[in-house]
Write a protein that holds these residues in place. Structure first.
Motif, PDB file in Angstrom:
ATOM      1  N   LEU A  61       0.824  -1.210   0.000  1.00 57.96           N
ATOM      2  CA  LEU A  61       0.000   0.000   0.000  1.00 57.96           C
ATOM      3  C   LEU A  61       0.859   1.261   0.000  1.00 57.96           C
ATOM      4  CD1 LEU A  61      -2.651  -1.076   2.678  1.00 57.96           C
ATOM      5  CD2 LEU A  61      -2.723  -1.421   0.206  1.00 57.96           C
ATOM      6  N   GLY A  62       0.300   2.311  -0.558  1.00 56.11           N
ATOM      7  CA  GLY A  62       0.930   3.624  -0.526  1.00 56.11           C
ATOM      8  C   GLY A  62      -0.147   4.689  -0.575  1.00 56.11           C
ATOM      9  N   MET A  63       0.102   5.838   0.042  1.00 55.55           N
ATOM     10  CA  MET A  63      -0.918   6.890   0.066  1.00 55.55           C
ATOM     11  C   MET A  63      -0.258   8.264   0.018  1.00 55.55           C
ATOM     12  SD  MET A  63      -4.167   7.372   2.642  1.00 55.55           S
ATOM     13  CE  MET A  63      -3.192   7.608   4.118  1.00 55.55           C
ATOM     14  N   VAL A  64      -0.871   9.149  -0.765  1.00 54.36           N
ATOM     15  CA  VAL A  64      -0.433  10.542  -0.875  1.00 54.36           C
ATOM     16  C   VAL A  64      -1.517  11.421  -0.264  1.00 54.36           C
ATOM     17  CG1 VAL A  64       0.234  12.398  -2.439  1.00 54.36           C
ATOM     18  CG2 VAL A  64       0.830  10.032  -2.997  1.00 54.36           C
ATOM     19  N   GLN A  65      -1.134  12.298   0.657  1.00 54.18           N
ATOM     20  CA  GLN A  65      -2.090  13.208   1.295  1.00 54.18           C
ATOM     21  C   GLN A  65      -1.626  14.647   1.114  1.00 54.18           C
ATOM     22  OE1 GLN A  65      -1.795  10.894   5.156  1.00 54.18           O
ATOM     23  NE2 GLN A  65      -3.929  11.549   5.286  1.00 54.18           N
ATOM     24  N   ILE A  66      -2.583  15.537   0.821  1.00 51.49           N
ATOM     25  CA  ILE A  66      -2.299  16.969   0.741  1.00 51.49           C
ATOM     26  C   ILE A  66      -2.955  17.628   1.946  1.00 51.49           C
ATOM     27  CG2 ILE A  66      -2.451  19.055  -0.665  1.00 51.49           C
ATOM     28  CD1 ILE A  66      -2.888  17.254  -3.084  1.00 51.49           C
ATOM     29  N   PRO A  67      -2.177  18.156   2.876  1.00 51.73           N
ATOM     30  CA  PRO A  67      -2.756  18.738   4.097  1.00 51.73           C
ATOM     31  C   PRO A  67      -3.658  19.935   3.789  1.00 51.73           C
ATOM     32  CG  PRO A  67      -0.380  18.404   4.321  1.00 51.73           C
ATOM     33  CD  PRO A  67      -0.710  18.205   2.880  1.00 51.73           C
ATOM     34  N   ARG A  68      -4.610  20.167   4.670  1.00 55.16           N
ATOM     35  CA  ARG A  68      -5.558  21.271   4.485  1.00 55.16           C
ATOM     36  C   ARG A  68      -4.849  22.615   4.444  1.00 55.16           C
ATOM     37  NH1 ARG A  68      -8.315  24.204   2.619  1.00 55.16           N
ATOM     38  NH2 ARG A  68     -10.258  25.154   3.294  1.00 55.16           N
ATOM     39  N   GLN A  69      -3.825  22.791   5.268  1.00 52.21           N
ATOM     40  CA  GLN A  69      -3.134  24.087   5.298  1.00 52.21           C
ATOM     41  C   GLN A  69      -2.413  24.375   3.993  1.00 52.21           C
ATOM     42  OE1 GLN A  69      -2.547  21.594   7.385  1.00 52.21           O
ATOM     43  NE2 GLN A  69      -0.366  21.201   7.706  1.00 52.21           N
ATOM     44  N   GLU A  70      -2.018  23.314   3.275  1.00 49.77           N
ATOM     45  CA  GLU A  70      -1.387  23.515   1.967  1.00 49.77           C
ATOM     46  C   GLU A  70      -2.427  23.899   0.915  1.00 49.77           C
ATOM     47  OE1 GLU A  70       1.994  23.155   0.708  1.00 49.77           O
ATOM     48  OE2 GLU A  70       2.245  23.607   2.841  1.00 49.77           O
TER      49      GLU A  70
END
Length: 695
Positions: free
Chosen positions: A270-279
């Protein structure tokens, strides 16, 4: 009749061509996701000559021609009196072959049966000089005309190099308007050379930057991909997946998840990419897009540029995740499941630097490392768009340091136990005055502090920071911090004891008050520092390191809560020793009791020896935190740190002649009692008593 015969000729001609085309296509047709296989059922990897004939002289080279239907040659190097393949350029692909079938099909279709013969054009096809020209002419909408030829090719090193160059040309010349269909065709071609059967052949490509060029080409092509829906699964091949979605400054935190297998037998990784809300708040109101590409096998293919300081291979231990984001976004969160989940598989978050052509440790920071997965915070730039985790195997250097630490700790613990036994044995004979009493209280508490700290260190070394062990590891770090600090604060109290001996104002202090002060300094001050450090750093998970149960350095600099007090105490103790060395030469200053003066001198000598040793130990320890520190510093720190208990036994106990004298007297006393008991049992009186009892 004439028209009938003409139609018959056309039908025959069409039947012949259709049969030929069907025969050709039957060799190369594959279902989506299938692997090309030879008649024996094995993936095609190239029928090439694997031997070189002739005398094998060390470092000499040899070359052999490729097999029939292949262009290029195979290079060999003589190593240990055996020819070993070093390079290979055998290729069966060419620009002409890519479009040969497409050109014939475009000139004559099945519908031509109803067209008069004189209308059909049988002139020689136009020469295609470049990939871009061929695609624009034959399949400009989806690039599908090159797929079958590529997928039917054998996975030789030469063919892989040709396909890498093919993808580079497409990315450079045909990436103006990348649609979903174009991305799928592009990925099918890429998937062919990412197959597990092709991995070993990448090593023989003469261009050592081929893997880096390939990754850069894929990222460049994906940068121009258009996304029409809010969220899309664009490519779903075995060895490359692409997903994307629309984002803007009002979007909540977004993530893309991947599940892929590194080969045909293992479970998905598994792998996951997240973009934080502050970004996301940094974006403009108009919609932008985020795209991510996952590669399960690329980590085994990517070849780093030569690094002077990295002699060991650094295997990738997770998916390689490429990310294409708007320029205003800089920080992303990535989660990687480990391929190798063993306890010794230490992880390191990295980003691939496209200009340096190597993994860059500075691009990422590790947030969490548990048994199965690693979470990283990475900086996205135009040169660092792909990320993964490396597995750092234990080098010979690590093993040497482990052996030094293990042997040293064993000796240290035995030395401290022996020190406490000796103190208990001679206690009544050496605690004559208040100063001598407190001196031995200091020695005992220094030994107890270091012994307990070593035990906590051993406990901590057996823990990986898994989710269920996290709180235990925090406790281990706290107690290790507390008892190592206690060691230094009892050393500080020893220095204060020296000052007590030479300053008249403290002469009449009661023993009980001295004990209270001693324990307040020796354990109270460390407790305050340790508790304060936990309270400040632990709410943000910054108290301890991710890879060990010890104080954090990289994020919160919590280690300074140990280093600063320890080094300040070392400095104070050295100053006190220098002051004593000067003042004891003056007969007007100091205690009137010659016995106390002698004790103070012994304490001073003890402090003068142990303080530099402890100071040097942790001075080298801090030096090892600096990136690129010489191996010598690590070895010296390991030696000094591991043998601290032995130093305390040697310089704090054995080298003190009063303790040696008391130990001799104690041994003599025990021997005397033993002889007296033996003589008493053999005396005539005891013999007559024994006879009377028997009678």
């Amino acid at each position: 009749m004439k028209m009938k015969s003409q139609a018959t000729m056309i039908c025959c001609l069409m039947l012949f061509l259709s049969t030929e085309c069907s025969h050709y296509r039957s060799k190369i047709h594959l279902k989506a996701g299938d692997k090309l296989q030879s008649p024996e059922g094995k993936p095609k990897t190239g029928r090439i000559q694997e031997k070189c004939y002739g005398p094998c002289i060390s470092s000499s080279n040899c070359s052999q021609p490729c097999a029939k239907d292949f262009r290029g040659e195979i290079g060999f190097t003589c190593n240990q009196k055996k020819w070993q393949k070093s390079t290979e350029t055998c290729t069966s692909l060419s620009v002409e072959k890519l479009f040969k079938d497409s050109t014939g099909a475009s000139r004559l279709s099945v519908a031509a049966a109803s067209i008069p013969l004189h209308i059909l054009d049988f002139r020689a096809p136009e020469t295609i000089e470049s990939v871009a020209q061929g695609i624009r002419k034959n399949c400009p909408l989806d690039y599908a005309c090159i797929i079958d030829v590529v997928k039917s090719s054998e996975m030789t090193s030469g063919n892989i190099a040709f396909i890498v160059e093919l993808l580079q040309n497409i990315s450079t010349d045909l990436s103006d308007d990348v649609t979903r269909e174009k991305m799928k065709s592009y990925s099918e071609v890429a998937n062919h050379i990412l197959d597990t059967a092709a991995i070993s052949n990448w090593a023989f490509i003469p261009n050592k930057n081929a893997s880096s060029d390939f990754l850069q080409s894929v990222n460049l092509f994906a940068r121009h991909l258009h996304i029409h829906n809010k969220s899309e699964n664009i490519v779903n091949e075995l060895f490359i997946q692409t997903k994307g979605f629309h984002i803007n400054h009002n979007t909540s935190e977004k993530s893309l998840s991947f599940s892929m297998s590194t080969n045909n037998t293992t479970e998905d990784i598994l792998g996951m990419v997240q973009i934080p809300r502050q970004e996301l708040k940094k974006l403009w109101p108009n919609a932008s897009r985020a795209i991510s590409i996952a590669f399960p096998t690329l980590g085994a293919i990517l070849r780093e540029a030569h690094l002077q300081n990295v002699s060991l291979p650094r295997p990738v231990n997770g998916l390689v995740l490429s990310v294409i984001l708007p320029e205003r976004l800089q920080e992303i969160l990535l989660t990687f499941e480990k391929i190798n989940k063993s306890r010794n598989a230490r992880a390191q978050c990295v980003g691939w630097h496209s200009e340096k052509r190597r993994w860059d440790e500075k691009a990422c920071q590790m947030i969490l490392d548990i048994k199965n997965e690693v979470k990283c915070r990475c900086n996205y730039t135009s040169t660092v768009m792909s990320f993964s985790i490396l597995m750092s195997p234990k080098s010979m250097t690590d093993k040497v340091l482990d052996y030094i630490t293990c042997i040293g700790l064993s000796i240290s613990i035995l030395s401290l136990v022996l020190c406490l036994i000796i103190e208990a044995t001679v206690w009544s004979r050496v605690v004559v005055t208040e100063i001598s009493y407190m001196r031995h209280v200091c020695i005992v508490n220094i030994a107890v502090s270091l012994l307990t700290a070593n035990v906590w260190f051993i406990i901590g070394s057996n823990f990986n920071i898994k989710a269920q062990d996290y709180n235990v590891c925090v406790a281990v770090t706290f107690f290790s911090h507390f008892f190592y600090l206690s060691l230094f604060f009892w050393m500080l109290f020893k220095a204060l004891l020296i000052i007590y001996g030479i300053l008249v104002i403290f002469r009449r202090m009661m023993k009980s008050r001295m004990m209270v002060i001693g324990f307040a300094i020796g354990y109270g001050c460390p407790l305050i520092i340790a508790v304060t450090t936990v309270a400040i750093t632990e709410p943000g998970n910054g108290y301890m390191r991710l890879e060990a149960c010890w104080l954090n350095w990289d994020n919160t600099k919590a280690l300074l809560a140990f280093a600063i007090p320890a080094l300040v105490i070392v400095a104070v103790n050295l100053i006190v020793v220098l002051v004593v060395a000067v003042n004891t030469q003056r007969p007007s200053i100091g205690s009137s009791k010659s016995q106390d003066v002698a004790i103070i001198m012994r304490i001073s000598k003890n402090v003068a020896i142990l303080t530099p040793l402890l100071g040097l130990t942790w001075g080298f320890g801090i030096a090892t935190l600096i990136e690129g520190t010489s191996l010598t510093f690590h070895i010296i720190f390991a030696l000094l740190n591991a043998f601290q208990g032995f130093f305390i036994l040697l310089f704090g106990t054995i080298m003190d002649h009063k303790i040696r004298d008391a130990l001799r007297m104690r041994m003599s006393s025990l021997k005397g009692k033993s002889r007296a008991a033996e003589n008493a049992s053999l005396s005539p009186t005891n013999g007559s008593k024994l006879m009377n009892r028997q009678g």
